[in-house]
Motif scaffolding. Structure first.
Motif, PDB file in Angstrom:
ATOM      1  N   MET A  24      -2.290  -7.375   2.121  1.00 50.79           N
ATOM      2  CA  MET A  24      -1.845  -6.064   1.896  1.00 50.79           C
ATOM      3  C   MET A  24      -0.856  -5.729   2.881  1.00 50.79           C
ATOM      4  SD  MET A  24      -5.396  -4.159   1.308  1.00 50.79           S
ATOM      5  CE  MET A  24      -6.323  -4.551   2.921  1.00 50.79           C
ATOM      6  N   GLU A  68       1.178  -2.747   4.510  1.00 51.72           N
ATOM      7  CA  GLU A  68       1.102  -1.372   4.989  1.00 51.72           C
ATOM      8  C   GLU A  68       2.812  -0.966   5.169  1.00 51.72           C
ATOM      9  OE1 GLU A  68      -2.566   0.833   6.561  1.00 51.72           O
ATOM     10  OE2 GLU A  68      -2.259  -0.971   7.777  1.00 51.72           O
ATOM     11  N   ILE A 102       0.851  -1.138   0.020  1.00 46.69           N
ATOM     12  CA  ILE A 102      -0.150  -0.014  -0.040  1.00 46.69           C
ATOM     13  C   ILE A 102       0.873   1.366  -0.027  1.00 46.69           C
ATOM     14  CG2 ILE A 102      -2.038   1.281   1.116  1.00 46.69           C
ATOM     15  CD1 ILE A 102      -2.720  -1.408   0.094  1.00 46.69           C
ATOM     16  N   HIS A 109      -1.829  -7.217   6.605  1.00 48.41           N
ATOM     17  CA  HIS A 109      -3.099  -7.488   6.716  1.00 48.41           C
ATOM     18  C   HIS A 109      -3.204  -8.777   5.736  1.00 48.41           C
ATOM     19  CE1 HIS A 109      -4.464  -3.592   8.198  1.00 48.41           C
ATOM     20  NE2 HIS A 109      -3.348  -3.182   7.680  1.00 48.41           N
ATOM     21  N   GLU A 160      -4.236   3.382  -3.580  1.00 47.94           N
ATOM     22  CA  GLU A 160      -4.529   2.869  -2.423  1.00 47.94           C
ATOM     23  C   GLU A 160      -5.891   2.270  -2.182  1.00 47.94           C
ATOM     24  OE1 GLU A 160      -4.366   4.147   2.224  1.00 47.94           O
ATOM     25  OE2 GLU A 160      -4.040   5.811   0.835  1.00 47.94           O
ATOM     26  N   ARG A 161      -7.172   3.431  -2.531  1.00 47.39           N
ATOM     27  CA  ARG A 161      -8.354   2.980  -2.565  1.00 47.39           C
ATOM     28  C   ARG A 161      -8.460   1.595  -3.395  1.00 47.39           C
ATOM     29  NH1 ARG A 161     -13.432   3.635  -1.202  1.00 47.39           N
ATOM     30  NH2 ARG A 161     -14.932   3.396  -2.534  1.00 47.39           N
ATOM     31  N   ARG A 181      -7.491  -1.281  -1.375  1.00 45.46           N
ATOM     32  CA  ARG A 181      -7.996  -1.754  -0.102  1.00 45.46           C
ATOM     33  C   ARG A 181      -9.395  -2.082  -0.694  1.00 45.46           C
ATOM     34  NH1 ARG A 181      -5.402  -0.077   4.404  1.00 45.46           N
ATOM     35  NH2 ARG A 181      -3.657   1.366   4.236  1.00 45.46           N
TER      36      ARG A 181
END
Length: 161
Positions: free
Chosen positions: A108, A110, A80, A118, A87-88, A91
């Motif tokens: 994901m 971060e 991310i 995640h 990003e959107r 996610r």
């Protein structure tokens, strides 16, 4: 906003970590934005993903198909980039798209302020999210291939130089 050096480094380290865990399995870890994956919503370019060797071979050697079929992916990972245009998508959209394709796991990663992972595991038509794992904790996962292989590492190691 472009991914940036930190994003690319984490993706590279993640790919190498997964490669080390595959030891002799007939799978290939693909990384970098050059690989294209077909999805019902169009073409995606995951940061890192794992496919069976024969799928990678067909795309590389025979150049058929030119796009990696999304339904063939065993594990997909996105790093991310906070505040980026992607990003959107990473996610929200990709979560739905990857689940619809039947991709068994979606991670994901971060990178800010520290590296956290995640992990989503496919259950039915959607993903079940495991607790987030960050610095100082051991992230572990089993990946189904011809035989299950296990990976275990501290997420903070992905940002080490």
């Amino acid at each position: 906003m472009a991914a940036g050096a930190r994003h690319n480094w984490i993706g590279r380290r993640l790919a190498r970590t997964i490669e080390n865990a595959t030891a002799g399995r007939p799978v290939v870890v693909l990384d970098g934005g050059e690989w294209e994956v077909s999805t019902p919503a169009g073409v995606r370019k995951p940061d890192v993903f794992v496919v069976p060797s024969e799928v990678a071979r067909a795309s590389i050697v025979e150049e058929s198909p030119r796009l990696i079929p999304g339904v063939e992916i065993l594990l997909v990972m996105e790093v991310i980039s906070p505040g980026s245009g992607s990003e959107r998508t990473d996610r929200v959209r990709k979560v739905r798209e990857y689940a619809a394709l039947g991709i068994p796991q979606y991670w994901m990663i971060e990178s800010h302020p520290g590296v956290r992972i995640h992990r989503a595991v496919l259950e039915g038509a959607g993903y079940r999210w495991d607790p987030v794992v960050g610095k100082g904790a051991a992230f572990g996962a089993e990946i189904e291939a011809d035989k299950t292989f296990r990976v275990r590492f501290d997420p903070a190691s992905l940002a080490e130089f």
